[in-house]
Design a protein around this motif. Structure first.
Motif, mmCIF file in Angstrom:
data_model
loop_
_atom_site.group_PDB
_atom_site.id
_atom_site.type_symbol
_atom_site.label_atom_id
_atom_site.label_comp_id
_atom_site.label_asym_id
_atom_site.label_seq_id
_atom_site.Cartn_x
_atom_site.Cartn_y
_atom_site.Cartn_z
ATOM 1 N N UNK A 225 -27.607 69.462 7.455
ATOM 2 C CA UNK A 225 -26.766 70.744 5.752
ATOM 3 C C UNK A 225 -27.083 71.844 6.675
ATOM 4 N N UNK A 226 -27.847 72.425 7.409
ATOM 5 C CA UNK A 226 -28.217 73.299 7.961
ATOM 6 C C UNK A 226 -26.829 73.903 8.935
ATOM 7 N N UNK A 227 -26.318 73.039 9.861
ATOM 8 C CA UNK A 227 -25.671 72.680 11.126
ATOM 9 C C UNK A 227 -24.183 73.068 9.958
ATOM 10 N N UNK A 228 -24.274 72.166 9.133
ATOM 11 C CA UNK A 228 -22.844 72.520 7.844
ATOM 12 C C UNK A 228 -22.553 74.461 7.247
ATOM 13 N N UNK B 200 -23.534 62.023 3.644
ATOM 14 C CA UNK B 200 -24.479 61.639 2.926
ATOM 15 C C UNK B 200 -24.355 62.783 1.860
ATOM 16 N N UNK B 201 -24.344 64.108 2.017
ATOM 17 C CA UNK B 201 -24.401 64.891 0.969
ATOM 18 C C UNK B 201 -23.310 66.202 0.723
ATOM 19 N N UNK B 202 -22.006 65.860 1.260
ATOM 20 C CA UNK B 202 -20.869 66.576 0.915
ATOM 21 C C UNK B 202 -19.901 65.534 1.462
ATOM 22 N N UNK C 251 -29.976 69.166 -4.153
ATOM 23 C CA UNK C 251 -31.393 68.825 -3.487
ATOM 24 C C UNK C 251 -31.143 68.145 -2.260
ATOM 25 N N UNK C 252 -31.542 68.772 -1.039
ATOM 26 C CA UNK C 252 -31.243 67.862 -0.447
ATOM 27 C C UNK C 252 -32.507 67.408 0.149
ATOM 28 N N UNK C 253 -32.361 66.321 0.619
ATOM 29 C CA UNK C 253 -33.442 65.078 1.178
ATOM 30 C C UNK C 253 -34.107 66.106 2.361
ATOM 31 N N UNK C 254 -35.131 65.604 2.725
ATOM 32 C CA UNK C 254 -35.995 66.573 4.215
ATOM 33 C C UNK C 254 -35.493 66.050 5.308
ATOM 34 N N UNK C 255 -35.053 64.540 5.040
ATOM 35 C CA UNK C 255 -33.547 63.654 6.573
ATOM 36 C C UNK C 255 -32.494 64.733 6.529
ATOM 37 N N UNK C 256 -32.053 65.424 5.784
ATOM 38 C CA UNK C 256 -31.002 66.331 5.537
ATOM 39 C C UNK C 256 -30.615 67.480 6.039
ATOM 40 N N UNK D 17 -34.965 73.002 -0.291
ATOM 41 C CA UNK D 17 -33.727 73.352 0.154
ATOM 42 C C UNK D 17 -32.992 72.681 -0.950
ATOM 43 N N UNK D 18 -32.313 73.331 -1.610
ATOM 44 C CA UNK D 18 -31.150 73.715 -2.469
ATOM 45 C C UNK D 18 -29.659 73.767 -1.310
ATOM 46 N N UNK D 19 -28.395 72.900 -2.077
ATOM 47 C CA UNK D 19 -27.472 73.253 -1.805
ATOM 48 C C UNK D 19 -26.806 73.407 -2.625
ATOM 49 N N UNK D 20 -25.587 74.988 -2.431
ATOM 50 C CA UNK D 20 -24.318 74.709 -4.077
ATOM 51 C C UNK D 20 -22.825 75.556 -2.910
ATOM 52 N N UNK D 21 -22.269 75.374 -3.284
ATOM 53 C CA UNK D 21 -20.847 75.312 -3.216
ATOM 54 C C UNK D 21 -19.803 76.965 -4.157
ATOM 55 N N UNK D 22 -19.327 77.835 -3.072
ATOM 56 C CA UNK D 22 -18.733 79.109 -3.868
ATOM 57 C C UNK D 22 -17.585 78.217 -3.916
ATOM 58 N N UNK D 23 -16.862 78.217 -4.408
ATOM 59 C CA UNK D 23 -15.454 77.411 -5.597
ATOM 60 C C UNK D 23 -14.497 77.879 -4.569
ATOM 61 N N UNK D 24 -14.776 79.946 -5.087
ATOM 62 C CA UNK D 24 -14.220 80.852 -4.768
ATOM 63 C C UNK D 24 -13.735 81.266 -3.261
ATOM 64 N N UNK D 25 -14.595 80.041 -2.117
ATOM 65 C CA UNK D 25 -14.264 80.417 -0.638
ATOM 66 C C UNK D 25 -13.258 79.214 0.090
ATOM 67 N N UNK D 26 -14.156 78.132 -0.642
ATOM 68 C CA UNK D 26 -14.170 77.277 -0.358
ATOM 69 C C UNK D 26 -12.571 76.471 -0.356
ATOM 70 N N UNK D 27 -12.279 76.139 1.072
ATOM 71 C CA UNK D 27 -11.131 75.439 0.854
ATOM 72 C C UNK D 27 -11.021 73.824 1.836
#
Length: 63
Positions: free
Chosen positions: A47-50, A22-24, A38-43, A1-11
């Motif tokens: 991260x899915x909840x976030x 641990x991720x953000x 690159x999200x570690x398995x333990x997170x 799993x890889x996480x990205x942020x859309x900077x145009x939407x993020x407030x």
């Protein structure tokens, strides 16, 4: 799993930081920084909840 942020939407509401610190984090300019794109398995669950809790839908999951 890889996480990205859309900077145009993020407030930088910090919801994701509270759920998965641990991720953000916010940098000195109050912008979201993804510590571990690159999200570690333990997170994967937190991260899915976030992602689901983001009020602006600014977080994007890539497989």
């Amino acid at each position: 799993m890889r996480i990205e942020v859309n900077r145009d939407l993020c407030e930088a509401n910090e919801v994701c930081v509270g759920i998965a610190p641990a991720v953000f984090e916010l940098d000195d300019d109050e912008e979201l920084r993804i510590i571990q794109p690159d999200v570690p398995a333990a997170e994967v669950e937190s991260v899915s909840r976030a992602v689901a809790s983001c009020p602006k839908n600014a977080l994007v999951v890539r497989d």
